[in-house]
Design an enzyme around this catalytic site. Structure first.
Site, PDB file in Angstrom:
ATOM      1  N   GLU A  79     -74.029 -90.253  70.182  1.00  0.00           N
ATOM      2  CA  GLU A  79     -74.470 -89.343  70.805  1.00  0.00           C
ATOM      3  C   GLU A  79     -75.416 -88.757  70.310  1.00  0.00           C
ATOM      4  O   GLU A  79     -76.670 -88.778  71.145  1.00  0.00           O
ATOM      5  CB  GLU A  79     -73.449 -88.231  70.825  1.00  0.00           C
ATOM      6  CG  GLU A  79     -73.867 -87.072  71.470  1.00  0.00           C
ATOM      7  CD  GLU A  79     -72.632 -86.089  71.921  1.00  0.00           C
ATOM      8  OE1 GLU A  79     -72.008 -85.650  71.206  1.00  0.00           O
ATOM      9  OE2 GLU A  79     -73.274 -85.129  72.511  1.00  0.00           O
ATOM     10  N   ASP A 107     -68.739 -90.047  69.313  1.00  0.00           N
ATOM     11  CA  ASP A 107     -69.358 -89.325  68.720  1.00  0.00           C
ATOM     12  C   ASP A 107     -68.481 -88.564  67.973  1.00  0.00           C
ATOM     13  O   ASP A 107     -67.189 -88.808  67.687  1.00  0.00           O
ATOM     14  CB  ASP A 107     -68.239 -88.261  70.188  1.00  0.00           C
ATOM     15  CG  ASP A 107     -68.494 -87.442  70.625  1.00  0.00           C
ATOM     16  OD1 ASP A 107     -69.477 -86.338  69.587  1.00  0.00           O
ATOM     17  OD2 ASP A 107     -68.420 -86.608  71.730  1.00  0.00           O
ATOM     18  N   ILE A 109     -69.248 -85.968  66.622  1.00  0.00           N
ATOM     19  CA  ILE A 109     -68.113 -84.367  66.912  1.00  0.00           C
ATOM     20  C   ILE A 109     -67.729 -84.138  68.607  1.00  0.00           C
ATOM     21  O   ILE A 109     -68.751 -83.836  69.633  1.00  0.00           O
ATOM     22  CB  ILE A 109     -68.640 -83.492  65.852  1.00  0.00           C
ATOM     23  CG1 ILE A 109     -68.244 -83.185  64.385  1.00  0.00           C
ATOM     24  CG2 ILE A 109     -67.706 -81.926  66.362  1.00  0.00           C
ATOM     25  CD1 ILE A 109     -69.000 -81.793  63.713  1.00  0.00           C
ATOM     26  N   ASP A 110     -66.481 -84.675  69.372  1.00  0.00           N
ATOM     27  CA  ASP A 110     -66.347 -84.580  70.200  1.00  0.00           C
ATOM     28  C   ASP A 110     -66.004 -83.159  70.067  1.00  0.00           C
ATOM     29  O   ASP A 110     -64.395 -82.898  70.063  1.00  0.00           O
ATOM     30  CB  ASP A 110     -65.582 -85.513  70.699  1.00  0.00           C
ATOM     31  CG  ASP A 110     -66.081 -84.906  72.985  1.00  0.00           C
ATOM     32  OD1 ASP A 110     -66.445 -85.779  73.039  1.00  0.00           O
ATOM     33  OD2 ASP A 110     -64.386 -85.128  73.249  1.00  0.00           O
ATOM     34  N   THR A 112     -67.710 -80.055  69.646  1.00  0.00           N
ATOM     35  CA  THR A 112     -68.822 -79.399  68.851  1.00  0.00           C
ATOM     36  C   THR A 112     -69.198 -77.852  69.215  1.00  0.00           C
ATOM     37  O   THR A 112     -69.268 -77.370  68.468  1.00  0.00           O
ATOM     38  CB  THR A 112     -70.108 -79.946  69.192  1.00  0.00           C
ATOM     39  OG1 THR A 112     -70.152 -81.290  68.978  1.00  0.00           O
ATOM     40  CG2 THR A 112     -71.537 -79.786  68.380  1.00  0.00           C
ATOM     41  N   ASP A 235     -68.108 -89.976  75.247  1.00  0.00           N
ATOM     42  CA  ASP A 235     -67.438 -89.254  75.404  1.00  0.00           C
ATOM     43  C   ASP A 235     -65.758 -89.408  75.539  1.00  0.00           C
ATOM     44  O   ASP A 235     -64.568 -89.549  74.943  1.00  0.00           O
ATOM     45  CB  ASP A 235     -67.099 -88.238  76.159  1.00  0.00           C
ATOM     46  CG  ASP A 235     -68.405 -86.731  76.131  1.00  0.00           C
ATOM     47  OD1 ASP A 235     -68.802 -86.640  74.914  1.00  0.00           O
ATOM     48  OD2 ASP A 235     -69.131 -87.060  76.562  1.00  0.00           O
TER      49      ASP A 235
HETATM   50  C1  LIP Z   1     -68.167 -82.202  74.963  1.00  0.00           C
HETATM   51  C2  LIP Z   1     -67.102 -82.711  75.529  1.00  0.00           C
HETATM   52  C3  LIP Z   1     -66.806 -81.416  76.904  1.00  0.00           C
HETATM   53  C4  LIP Z   1     -67.431 -81.608  77.980  1.00  0.00           C
HETATM   54  C5  LIP Z   1     -68.157 -81.056  77.565  1.00  0.00           C
HETATM   55  C6  LIP Z   1     -68.821 -82.185  76.074  1.00  0.00           C
HETATM   56  P1  LIP Z   1     -69.382 -83.026  72.771  1.00  0.00           P
HETATM   57  O1  LIP Z   1     -68.754 -82.916  73.998  1.00  0.00           O
HETATM   58  O2  LIP Z   1     -65.704 -83.467  74.876  1.00  0.00           O
HETATM   59  O3  LIP Z   1     -64.760 -81.827  76.901  1.00  0.00           O
HETATM   60  O4  LIP Z   1     -66.596 -80.669  78.219  1.00  0.00           O
HETATM   61  O5  LIP Z   1     -69.385 -81.218  78.369  1.00  0.00           O
HETATM   62  O6  LIP Z   1     -68.964 -83.144  76.419  1.00  0.00           O
HETATM   63  O7  LIP Z   1     -70.766 -82.645  73.373  1.00  0.00           O
HETATM   64  O8  LIP Z   1     -68.563 -81.587  72.475  1.00  0.00           O
HETATM   65  O9  LIP Z   1     -69.583 -84.158  71.841  1.00  0.00           O
END
Ligand code: LIP
Length: 289
Positions: A79, A107, A109-110, A112, A235
Site C-alpha cells: 500500500e 497492507d 497496517i490495515d 491505520t 485490503d
Molecule cells: C482501510 C480499511 C478500512 C476501510 C478504509 C481503508 P488502511 O485500510 O481496511 O476498513 O474502510 O477505506 O482502506 O488504509 O487502514 O490500510
C-alpha cells in the site's frame, strides 16, 4: 527454488511461502504494537480520511526486505509503495500483475486510523498470488495476538484450529460488517446507502475499521458477512482466500467472481450471500465496476 504448483514441489514451496508470510506478519505486528501511541509523524494521503504514519512505512519496508531476501525474483505490491487514491491503486496493481508470476500483496497496517487512535483492530495483511490467483493469505492482529492463515486448497486456521464460516441462513440472524472508505467523494455515499438498507434487516452492523480483520472474522464465523465499496487489493487479498477456504463465498457486489481487481466486495458465509447482494443492489448501493 523451482516451484511447480502442480507437482510435489508445490507442497514444499507453498509451505515455505506460508512460513515466510507468517514470520513477516509476526515480526511486523510486534513492532507495530510496540509503537502504539508513539508514532512520530502523521500525514494525509488521498483525503483527510486517508492516514499514514512512519510506522506504516517502516512495517512495509521490513516486510518487503524480508520477502525479497527469501524470494528475490518475486514482485511486491504494498500500500505505501503505491500512489494514493483509487486510480493510483488500480495502476499499481496492473503494473505488478505484469511483472512476475509470483506477486506478494501487502497492507503493512490495515486499520491505520485505529492504530493512530489506539483503537484495537489494526492488522498486518500479507497475500501471495500466483498468476493472479491468491494461494497464501496471512493476517496478524497484534492486539489480540491472533494469526489467521490460509493456503489455497488446504483450509484456513486460527490458533491452529481450522476455521469455518457461521451457519446463519438469513440476514435477520446475521452480524454483518462494513467499512467507511477513505474516498469520501465516490465510495462513501454508496456505502452509506448500503448501511441504510442493510442495518434494518440484520441483527446488527459492525464497522471495526479494518477490512482485512472483517474478512478474517467472516472466515472464523464471528461475522456472517462483510461488504465494502472502494477497497484495494492489499485490503482484501489475504482475507478473501481465508473466507473461501473456510467455506464462505466472495464476489463483487454485483455478484461477479472475485479477482484481484475487484474493489466493491461482498464476502459471506455463502448462505446469506444472495440476500445481501439483493439488498445492496435494490438500494442502488452496489457501486459500479
Ligand atoms: C482501510 C480499511 C478500512 C476501510 C478504509 C481503508 P488502511 O485500510 O481496511 O476498513 O474502510 O477505506 O482502506 O488504509 O487502514 O490500510
Amino acid at each position: 527454488m523451482t516451484v511447480n504448483l502442480q507437482g510435489s514441489e508445490s507442497i514444499i514451496g507453498s509451505k515455505s511461502f506460508t512460513a515466510v508470510a507468517i514470520n513477516c506478519a509476526a515480526k511486523a505486528g510486534e513492532w507495530i504494537k510496540s509503537k502504539l501511541g508513539a508514532h512520530a509523524s502523521l500525514s494525509l494521503k488521498s483525503s483527510p480520511h486517508d492516514l499514514v504514519t512512519e510506522v506504516d512505512k517502516g512495517s512495509e519496508k521490513m516486510i518487503r526486505s524480508l520477502i525479497l531476501t527469501h524470494f528475490p525474483h518475486h514482485s511486491f505490491l504494498g500500500e505505501e509503495g503505491a500512489g494514493a487514491g483509487p486510480e493510483a491503486s488500480r495502476q499499481a496493481l496492473e503494473a505488478a500483475l505484469q511483472a512476475e508470476d509470483y506477486l506478494w500483496i501487502v497492507d503493512p497496517i490495515d486499520g491505520t486510523t485505529n492504530f493512530v487512535h489506539g483503537f484495537p483492530g489494526y492488522v498486518v495483511s500479507i497475500a501471495l498470488a500466483y498468476r493472479g490467483e491468491v494461494i497464501v493469505g496471512v493476517i496478524y492482529d497484534p492486539s489480540r495476538d491472533e494469526m489467521f492463515v490460509a493456503e489455497k486448497g488446504k483450509g484456513a486456521y486460527v490458533h491452529g484450529k481450522r476455521m469455518q464460516v457461521d451457519e446463519a441462513d438469513k440476514l435477520g440472524a446475521s452480524l454483518i460488517a462494513t467499512g467507511f472508505p477513505a474516498d469520501h467523494l465516490g465510495s462513501l455515499p454508496v456505502n452509506l446507502r448500503g448501511i441504510q438498507a442493510v442495518a434494518p434487516r440484520v441483527r446488527n452492523v459492525r464497522v471495526a475499521g479494518s477490512a482485512a480483520l472483517h474478512l478474517a472474522y467472516v472466515a472464523a464465523g464471528r461475522l456472517s458477512g462483510f461488504w465494502e465499496i472502494g477497497l484495494s487489493s492489499w485490503d482484501v487479498a489475504a482475507g478473501v482466500l481465508m473466507v473461501q477456504e473456510s467455506g464462505g463465498r466472495v464476489s463483487d457486489t454485483s455478484g461477479a467472481a472475485y479477482d484481484l481487481r475487484v474493489r466493491n466486495i461482498a464476502a459471506t458465509n455463502g448462505a446469506v450471500h444472495e440476500e445481501l447482494l439483493h439488498t445492496l443492489q435494490a438500494a442502488g448501493a452496489a457501486g459500479g465496476k
